[in-house]
Scaffold this active site. Structure first.
Site, mmCIF file in Angstrom:
data_model
loop_
_atom_site.group_PDB
_atom_site.id
_atom_site.type_symbol
_atom_site.label_atom_id
_atom_site.label_comp_id
_atom_site.label_asym_id
_atom_site.label_seq_id
_atom_site.Cartn_x
_atom_site.Cartn_y
_atom_site.Cartn_z
ATOM 1 N N CYS A 192 -71.904 17.434 -49.445
ATOM 2 C CA CYS A 192 -73.101 18.198 -48.947
ATOM 3 C C CYS A 192 -72.400 19.729 -49.061
ATOM 4 C CB CYS A 192 -73.501 17.683 -47.696
ATOM 5 S SG CYS A 192 -74.245 16.080 -47.590
ATOM 6 N N HIS A 204 -77.071 23.322 -43.658
ATOM 7 C CA HIS A 204 -77.308 22.182 -44.246
ATOM 8 C C HIS A 204 -78.168 21.383 -43.497
ATOM 9 C CE1 HIS A 204 -76.668 18.490 -46.190
ATOM 10 N NE2 HIS A 204 -75.906 17.788 -45.244
ATOM 11 N N ASN A 246 -82.659 15.060 -45.791
ATOM 12 C CA ASN A 246 -81.394 15.513 -46.219
ATOM 13 C C ASN A 246 -81.126 15.265 -47.779
ATOM 14 O OD1 ASN A 246 -78.488 15.971 -46.846
ATOM 15 N ND2 ASN A 246 -77.909 14.789 -44.974
HETATM 16 O O1 UT7 Z 1 -74.988 15.015 -44.946
HETATM 17 C C1 UT7 Z 1 -74.337 14.194 -43.832
HETATM 18 C C2 UT7 Z 1 -75.099 13.049 -43.541
HETATM 19 N N1 UT7 Z 1 -74.818 12.451 -42.332
HETATM 20 C C3 UT7 Z 1 -75.226 12.816 -41.022
HETATM 21 O O2 UT7 Z 1 -75.423 13.947 -41.043
HETATM 22 C C4 UT7 Z 1 -75.195 11.827 -39.959
HETATM 23 C C5 UT7 Z 1 -75.319 12.610 -38.665
HETATM 24 N N2 UT7 Z 1 -75.594 11.499 -37.801
HETATM 25 C C6 UT7 Z 1 -77.051 11.352 -37.197
HETATM 26 O O3 UT7 Z 1 -77.886 12.142 -37.643
HETATM 27 C C7 UT7 Z 1 -77.180 10.317 -36.137
HETATM 28 O O4 UT7 Z 1 -76.078 9.907 -35.809
HETATM 29 C C8 UT7 Z 1 -78.256 9.206 -36.785
HETATM 30 C C9 UT7 Z 1 -79.697 9.760 -36.900
HETATM 31 C C10 UT7 Z 1 -77.717 8.796 -38.144
HETATM 32 C C11 UT7 Z 1 -78.319 7.956 -35.766
HETATM 33 O O5 UT7 Z 1 -78.714 8.788 -34.618
HETATM 34 P P1 UT7 Z 1 -78.038 8.154 -33.118
HETATM 35 O O6 UT7 Z 1 -78.574 8.794 -32.169
HETATM 36 O O7 UT7 Z 1 -76.523 8.385 -33.163
HETATM 37 O O8 UT7 Z 1 -78.193 6.350 -33.271
HETATM 38 P P2 UT7 Z 1 -77.381 5.148 -33.068
HETATM 39 O O9 UT7 Z 1 -76.745 5.129 -34.462
HETATM 40 O O10 UT7 Z 1 -76.455 5.298 -32.160
HETATM 41 O O11 UT7 Z 1 -78.500 4.099 -32.840
HETATM 42 C C12 UT7 Z 1 -79.040 4.025 -31.717
HETATM 43 C C13 UT7 Z 1 -80.092 2.780 -31.716
HETATM 44 C C14 UT7 Z 1 -79.350 1.550 -32.365
HETATM 45 O O12 UT7 Z 1 -79.873 0.381 -31.700
HETATM 46 P P3 UT7 Z 1 -78.933 -0.363 -30.343
HETATM 47 O O13 UT7 Z 1 -77.601 -0.879 -31.068
HETATM 48 O O14 UT7 Z 1 -78.713 0.591 -29.297
HETATM 49 O O15 UT7 Z 1 -80.114 -1.509 -30.202
HETATM 50 C C15 UT7 Z 1 -79.626 1.531 -33.769
HETATM 51 O O16 UT7 Z 1 -79.653 0.393 -34.192
HETATM 52 O O17 UT7 Z 1 -81.048 3.046 -32.589
HETATM 53 C C16 UT7 Z 1 -80.929 2.076 -33.397
HETATM 54 N N3 UT7 Z 1 -81.287 2.868 -34.789
HETATM 55 C C17 UT7 Z 1 -82.995 2.639 -35.102
HETATM 56 N N4 UT7 Z 1 -84.107 2.180 -34.532
HETATM 57 C C18 UT7 Z 1 -85.162 2.472 -35.270
HETATM 58 C C19 UT7 Z 1 -80.660 3.359 -35.753
HETATM 59 N N5 UT7 Z 1 -81.677 3.859 -36.791
HETATM 60 C C20 UT7 Z 1 -82.914 3.508 -36.354
HETATM 61 C C21 UT7 Z 1 -84.092 3.611 -37.048
HETATM 62 N N6 UT7 Z 1 -85.171 3.000 -36.359
HETATM 63 N N7 UT7 Z 1 -84.194 4.361 -38.097
#
Ligand code: UT7
Length: 332
Positions: free
Chosen positions: A112, A259, A289
């Site tokens: 990116c 970004h 993104n």
């Molecule tokens: O160009 C660079 C590319 N990458 C990035 O920029 C990634 C940067 N990181 C992020 O944007 C965030 O970490 C995410 C958006 C990817 C995830 O958000 P988060 O607040 O860190 O969520 P998490 O991964 O800790 O997940 C929290 C909960 C989980 O459920 P449990 O285990 O607490 O029951 C996930 O399974 O949210 C759940 N979850 C979802 N639920 C509904 C994760 N994705 C989803 C979803 N819909 N799409």
């Protein structure tokens, strides 16, 4: 020291749109989860168009906008981490489609951070008079690499291409590039070569087991929280570095184009920098993104809206797989 002039900009965005509701048809997710956590409402996906096609279309528009003939381009740099070919470089396919018969061509993969990396390279080529006109094309088809059963990742990404035509100028330009290779396994898409050679052993052992079994071959995998944490500080540090190079106070910046990975990352990083939201350009809500294409698509949108004025101090800042990061400040 010389700088860069943007003579023209272009972009290509596929017609097909997948909004958050479309994802809740195939995954256990919802707009209520996605929008507040990412700032994304929809993204465009290239159903039929290959990556190089999107890049060539963006390039044609940029040349038209710059009023430069394709034959006058001396160098094409394509930034992509989602090419259709390991070789040739996607830049060569773009060259063929646009008829830039006099151009040298190569690709840059800094994920990116690709567009900022290419601007840094273009600046160096132009400064030494190695060439007169550079075309940067950032083209990304992230939909090729998504695991559409991984709800934490696939909802973030879209497809698009952006392009700029550049020449040397006497206005200031400062850039900074950095990387934290120690965190290479926080975000990756691994090539699957094993099936090619009957004599291969366990190649992954060479990475000290740092590619996990849950990461499917050829799909993007990320530790979202690790990337998030890295991104906020990396964006802050990169902007402070370029600002210091030019002797600028951050308050002097007229526009910051970050970004577009996550609205919360953008919010936190710019808050830390003390840049007010009205100076921060975002298109993540309707683009998602699109990796290295985020920034040049944003520049094209601003340019076509007449919002880029001579004398403005524009800052671009990004981060991505690598983990890489970088920033630039240029006076328009
Ligand atoms: O160009 C660079 C590319 N990458 C990035 O920029 C990634 C940067 N990181 C992020 O944007 C965030 O970490 C995410 C958006 C990817 C995830 O958000 P988060 O607040 O860190 O969520 P998490 O991964 O800790 O997940 C929290 C909960 C989980 O459920 P449990 O285990 O607490 O029951 C996930 O399974 O949210 C759940 N979850 C979802 N639920 C509904 C994760 N994705 C989803 C979803 N819909 N799409």
């Amino acid at each position: 020291m010389s700088g860069l002039e943007i003579l023209g900009t272009g972009s290509y965005v596929p017609d097909f749109v997948a909004d958050n509701d479309k994802f809740s048809e195939i995954l256990d997710t919802s707009d209520e989860w996605i929008y507040p956590r990412t700032g994304i409402k929809k993204r465009h996906l290239a159903v039929d168009e290959p990556n190089y096609f999107m890049g060539a279309e963006a390039a044609k528009k940029a040349l038209e906008n710059a009023k430069i003939a394709a034959a006058d381009v001396d160098l094409i740099i394509v930034t992509t981490c989602t090419p259709e070919f390991f070789y040739p470089a996607t830049a060569c396919l773009v060259q063929k489609r646009i008829g830039a018969v006099n151009a040298a061509c190569f690709d840059v993969n800094a994920a990116c951070t690709g567009f900022i990396t290419a601007m840094d390279i273009a600046h160096k080529f132009l400064e030494t008079d190695k060439c007169k006109t550079v075309l940067i094309v950032s083209s990304e088809k992230l939909s090729n690499q998504q695991d559409y059963t991984d709800r934490a990742s696939c909802i973030l990404f879209g497809d698009a291409a952006g392009a700029v035509v550049l020449r040397k100028s006497d206005k200031p330009f400062y850039s900074f590039l950095g990387a934290e290779g120690d965190e290479f396994d926080a975000l990756y898409c691994k090539v699957n070569y094993q099936h090619n050679c009957p004599f291969y052993g366990d190649q992954d052992a060479f990475y000290n087991g740092r590619f996990d079994t849950f990461a499917k071959q050829n799909y993007l995998w990320q530790d979202g929280k690790a990337v998030y944490k890295f991104a906020v500080n990396a964006m802050h540090d990169a902007v402070m570095n370029v600002a210091a190079q030019g002797g600028y106070d951050v308050s002097q910046l007229d526009i910051v184009i970050p970004h577009q990975a996550n609205m919360r990352i953008i919010g936190k990083a710019t808050e830390l920098l003390g840049v007010p939201p009205e100076k921060v350009y975002t298109n993540i809500e309707y683009m998602g993104n699109v990796s290295s294409a985020c920034i040049p698509v944003g520049i094209d949108e601003l340019n076509r809206a007449g919002r880029l004025k001579s004398g403005m101090k524009m800052c671009c800042v990004g981060f991505g797989a690598g983990l890489t990061y970088g920033a630039l400040i240029m006076e328009l």
